[in-house]
Scaffold this motif. Structure first.
Motif, PDB file in Angstrom:
ATOM      1  N   UNK A 125       3.537  -4.052   4.105  1.00 45.26           N
ATOM      2  CA  UNK A 125       3.585  -3.541   5.478  1.00 45.26           C
ATOM      3  C   UNK A 125       4.074  -2.098   5.531  1.00 45.26           C
ATOM      4  N   UNK A 126       4.593  -1.608   4.421  1.00 46.60           N
ATOM      5  CA  UNK A 126       5.039  -0.219   4.403  1.00 46.60           C
ATOM      6  C   UNK A 126       3.901   0.742   4.056  1.00 46.60           C
TER       7      UNK A 126
ATOM      8  N   UNK B  70      -5.499  -2.331  -3.750  1.00 45.22           N
ATOM      9  CA  UNK B  70      -6.368  -3.395  -4.279  1.00 45.22           C
ATOM     10  C   UNK B  70      -7.406  -2.843  -5.244  1.00 45.22           C
TER      11      UNK B  70
ATOM     12  N   UNK C  22       5.215  -6.853  -7.887  1.00 46.08           N
ATOM     13  CA  UNK C  22       4.994  -8.247  -8.261  1.00 46.08           C
ATOM     14  C   UNK C  22       3.506  -8.570  -8.268  1.00 46.08           C
ATOM     15  N   UNK C  23       2.816  -8.127  -7.220  1.00 43.26           N
ATOM     16  CA  UNK C  23       1.409  -8.492  -7.077  1.00 43.26           C
ATOM     17  C   UNK C  23       0.537  -7.803  -8.110  1.00 43.26           C
ATOM     18  N   UNK C  24       1.001  -6.670  -8.633  1.00 54.58           N
ATOM     19  CA  UNK C  24       0.223  -5.996  -9.669  1.00 54.58           C
ATOM     20  C   UNK C  24       0.530  -6.582 -11.037  1.00 54.58           C
TER      21      UNK C  24
ATOM     22  N   UNK D  41       6.794  -3.076   0.051  1.00 53.37           N
ATOM     23  CA  UNK D  41       6.034  -4.236   0.519  1.00 53.37           C
ATOM     24  C   UNK D  41       4.772  -3.734   1.218  1.00 53.37           C
TER      25      UNK D  41
ATOM     26  N   UNK E 151      -5.407  -7.666   5.035  1.00 52.24           N
ATOM     27  CA  UNK E 151      -5.135  -9.085   4.796  1.00 52.24           C
ATOM     28  C   UNK E 151      -5.087  -9.442   3.314  1.00 52.24           C
ATOM     29  N   UNK E 152      -5.407  -8.480   2.448  1.00 54.91           N
ATOM     30  CA  UNK E 152      -5.605  -8.821   1.047  1.00 54.91           C
ATOM     31  C   UNK E 152      -4.309  -9.001   0.267  1.00 54.91           C
ATOM     32  N   UNK E 153      -3.294  -8.227   0.654  1.00 58.88           N
ATOM     33  CA  UNK E 153      -2.049  -8.292  -0.115  1.00 58.88           C
ATOM     34  C   UNK E 153      -1.077  -9.260   0.547  1.00 58.88           C
ATOM     35  N   UNK E 154      -0.346  -9.977  -0.287  1.00 51.29           N
ATOM     36  CA  UNK E 154       0.613 -10.953   0.235  1.00 51.29           C
ATOM     37  C   UNK E 154       1.783 -10.238   0.899  1.00 51.29           C
ATOM     38  N   UNK E 155       2.030 -10.527   2.184  1.00 57.78           N
ATOM     39  CA  UNK E 155       3.025  -9.758   2.935  1.00 57.78           C
ATOM     40  C   UNK E 155       4.452  -9.912   2.430  1.00 57.78           C
ATOM     41  N   UNK E 156       4.774 -10.985   1.717  1.00 60.35           N
ATOM     42  CA  UNK E 156       6.173 -11.200   1.343  1.00 60.35           C
ATOM     43  C   UNK E 156       6.468 -10.865  -0.125  1.00 60.35           C
ATOM     44  N   UNK E 157       5.487 -10.318  -0.828  1.00 67.30           N
ATOM     45  CA  UNK E 157       5.736  -9.955  -2.225  1.00 67.30           C
ATOM     46  C   UNK E 157       5.614  -8.446  -2.408  1.00 67.30           C
TER      47      UNK E 157
END
Ligand SMILES: Nc1ncnc2c1ncn2[C@@H]1O[C@H](COP(=O)(O)OP(=O)(O)OP(=O)(O)O)[C@@H](O)[C@H]1O
Ligand SMILES: [Mg+2]
Lengths: 325, 324
Positions: free
Chosen positions: B154-155, B165, B111-113, B152, B101-107
């Motif tokens: 989910x992969x 994380x 990007x998140x790093x 992403x 649940x920690x990482x945003x599924x659509x980014x």
């Protein structure tokens, strides 16, 4: 992806075919157009001749088959009333309707997205509660009444904006639209606002519900734990997730915006396809009604396809069958 | 040595419709620079809420009711929201408990790093930020990091997401990492490797670690000191050696007995009798009283205070002092 689009296109044709059958038979049930075309006092022989000419004496299915053959060559028949081909008659009116729908969609997004996010972030605040009650009002007031009120207030009392017609058209990138002139914009504003109210509340509620759900997710807290600014958390992490349902609904509702702009177009005398279809229903102008309905259905089917494709871009988790990734 | 983090008498309560949940109730502990401290306790004992309190991430209906959280020379309760934002993810990073649940599924991972670096370093170039992120992915054992950057969440498998994380937490070389069950989602083989890696990284960069877990066995091998939590309170804390080899509090003793080990092979695993009391209706006295073999009438009535012992450990128990 291409396989998927092909599949969907094929499906769309089946839907269109079935739909055209229903529309054609349905329209044949509402009244007899003969007497719209010639006076009831005409000679029986004359009436007989016209009936023969238009093929009204044949069975409905045979008429339909004839109609299909014509449609295949792009001929939807001629308007009984104006005597010109139905298809160009409608297509000529479509830009005005589309332009109205696009602009009102724009208005509802610009208003509903920020308000919805706000109401979702601070559900306890008084202002949020006012926004939400207001949206119920927007939901439940009849479009034509709101339209008349808008005219009374902004056109009659305050005399700020014109209330009828499309105004001057401007040309930009080869597209002719009243969005490109100031005069045109002043004309489109009231009808677009009227039409927008219809969708505004649903977009607002959807945005608020999405915000409330997404804001509780761990990934939002994690984004904050990374030290991102409030605006980045909201505008990127939150918004990107809410946009998925919002885009779906907007895409689907755009079709209904076009289809149901009839009321607004009638109230504001907007020369779009919606006004044309109302007039045609009064005149039992079958070819125009049938052509309009089929175009609208085609439009819906096409929008659905676009929405599905767009969806797969927005949400990386959506795997489309036959996709190569 | 001056502690890098000092938590004093922290109380974080949730004011729910059903009543007040004292998720964290009067806890005090400190972490020295470069030190690894374990925070151990059963599910619901308040470990995660302790971590969120430190980072100022308690949302309504929760609230830090009282207490001090000092980071270096800053009083985290008093600084501005902007200052707090500068500390988060930069000086204090947190690894969340649930990697799914920690990482945003659509980014994209990329990007998140990269945003984590750019949030705290406005002048860094995109390329430099990218390289740092890619190297961090490599460091936590993700193969072909260049490709993975484009993926992403989910992969990725759960274990891989947890490593992402961890990599994000390491990006800005923080002074303190709050690691909330960082290895629970990993398979046993990877677990050992990740624990070893994190320990090494922290030693190298002098990063202090607050290692939150319900698994005493994991924490025994790597921590310098351990705090044991029960129903929102720290009931015993001391050096790892003291806690593991001479536990004093009956709850700690129970926890240690219930850890499977080689020399207990064939024996039935120990289980602490009874259940954790409901957080809505904690007893007036000691929360562990019902399950405790040392309980006395006094335990029902009186809240044990935290007392320091000669060997430097802290205890909350009314009966231990009497015994020794
Ligand atoms: N938003 C909330 N509203 C009400 N109570 C909450 C909320 N968040 C946490 N709590 C309560 O706070 C207590 C401590 O929760 P916390 O998440 O810190 O437990 P934990 O020790 O991390 O457990 P676990 O090992 O299961 O993660 C729990 O009893 C929980 O019910
Ligand atoms: Mg937890």
């Amino acid at each position: 992806m291409t396989v998927y689009i092909l599949q969907r296109t094929l499906q769309s044709f089946v839907v269109l075919f079935v739909m055209s059958l229903i529309v054609f038979c349905g329209v044949n049930l509402i009244g007899d157009p003969i007497y719209m075309m010639i006076s009831p006092e005409s000679e029986p022989a004359e009436i007989e001749r016209v009936i023969k000419e238009f093929g009204f004496d044949r069975p409905v299915l045979e008429q339909y088959w004839f109609f299909l053959k014509n449609v295949a060559s792009g001929d939807f028949g001629r308007s009984f009333v104006q005597g010109i081909p139905a298809l160009p008659l409608i297509l000529e009116r479509f830009p005005a309707t589309i332009e109205l729908a696009v602009f009102s969609l724009f208005i509802s997004l610009v208003i509903a997205l920020p308000l919805g996010v706000y109401a979702g972030l601070y559900p306890e605040r008084k202002s949020s509660k006012i926004i939400m009650s207001g949206s119920i009002l927007g939901f439940s007031m009849p479009t034509f009444w709101v339209g008349i009120m808008l005219i009374m207030l902004f056109a009659v009392k305050l005399d700020w904006l014109p209330s009828t017609g499309r105004g001057e058209l401007g040309t930009f990138l080869g597209i002719e639209s009243s969005l490109f002139t100031l005069n045109g914009l002043s004309h489109i504003f009231l009808p677009a606002l009227n039409l927008a109210l219809f969708k505004l509340s649903s977009v607002l509620r959807l945005t608020r519900a999405g915000t409330r759900e997404v804001i509780l997710q761990d990934y939002i807290k994690f984004a904050r734990a990374k030290g991102l600014s409030h605006s980045r958390v909201i505008n990127v992490h939150l918004l990107k997730n809410i946009l998925i349902p919002v885009v779906t609904v907007i895409g689907l509702e755009f079709g209904s915006l076009v289809a149901f702009s009839t009321v607004t177009e009638t109230v504001f005398a907007w020369p779009g396809a919606g006004k044309l279809i109302i007039d045609s229903v009064y005149n039992l102008d079958r070819p125009v009604i049938v052509a309009y309905l089929i175009i609208i259905v085609a439009f819906f089917v096409f929008l659905n396809l676009i929405v599905d494709i767009l969806y797969s871009f927005l949400d990386p988790r959506v795997r489309i069958k036959g996709s190569s990734e | 040595m001056k502690p890098i983090l000092e938590v004093e008498n922290l109380k974080t309560y949730f004011f729910t419709k059903e009543g007040v949940v004292k998720a964290v109730d009067d806890i005090s502990f400190h972490i020295n620079p470069g030190e690894i401290v374990g925070l151990v306790g059963e599910s619901g004992s308040g470990k995660t809420i302790t971590g969120f309190s430190i980072l100022g991430l308690i949302d309504s209906p929760g609230k830090i009711v009282s207490g001090n959280i000092k980071f270096k020379d800053l009083d985290l309760q008093k600084i501005s929201a902007k200052q707090m934002q500068d500390i988060r993810g930069n000086r204090i990073a947190m690894i969340f408990q649930d990697p799914m649940m920690t990482l945003n599924p659509v980014l994209r991972i990329e990007t998140q790093m990269i945003e984590t670096i750019k949030a705290h370093n406005k002048t860094i170039s995109q390329q430099d930020a990218y390289n740092t992120c890619r190297d961090a992915l490599g460091l936590v054992g993700i193969s072909s990091p260049d490709e993975r950057m484009k993926a992403y969440p989910h992969q990725f498998s759960g274990g891989m997401r947890q490593r992402v994380s961890i990599a994000i937490a390491l990006l800005n070389k923080p002074d303190l990492i709050i690691a909330d069950e960082p290895t629970t989602a990993l398979d046993v083989t990877i677990q050992g490797q990740v624990i070893f890696e994190m320990q090494k990284l922290c030693k190298e960069s002098g990063t202090a670690l607050l290692w939150v877990t319900h698994d005493l066995a994991v924490v025994a091998g790597i921590t310098d000191r351990i705090s044991v939590m029960y129903a929102g309170r720290i009931i015993e804390q001391g050096t790892t050696d003291k806690i593991i080899n001479q536990p004093l509090h009956p709850y700690t003793q129970g926890l240690i007995k219930s850890v499977p080990s080689k020399n207990k092979k064939g024996e039935k695993l120990h289980q602490i009798d009874g259940m954790v009391p409901s957080m809505f209706s904690l007893p007036k006295g000691c929360a562990f009283e019902e399950r405790c073999y040392l309980r006395s009438e006094q335990c029902k009535q009186e809240q044990p205070l935290e007392t320091q012992y000669a060997d430097g450990r802290f205890l909350r128990c009314l009966n231990i002092g009497k015994q020794t």
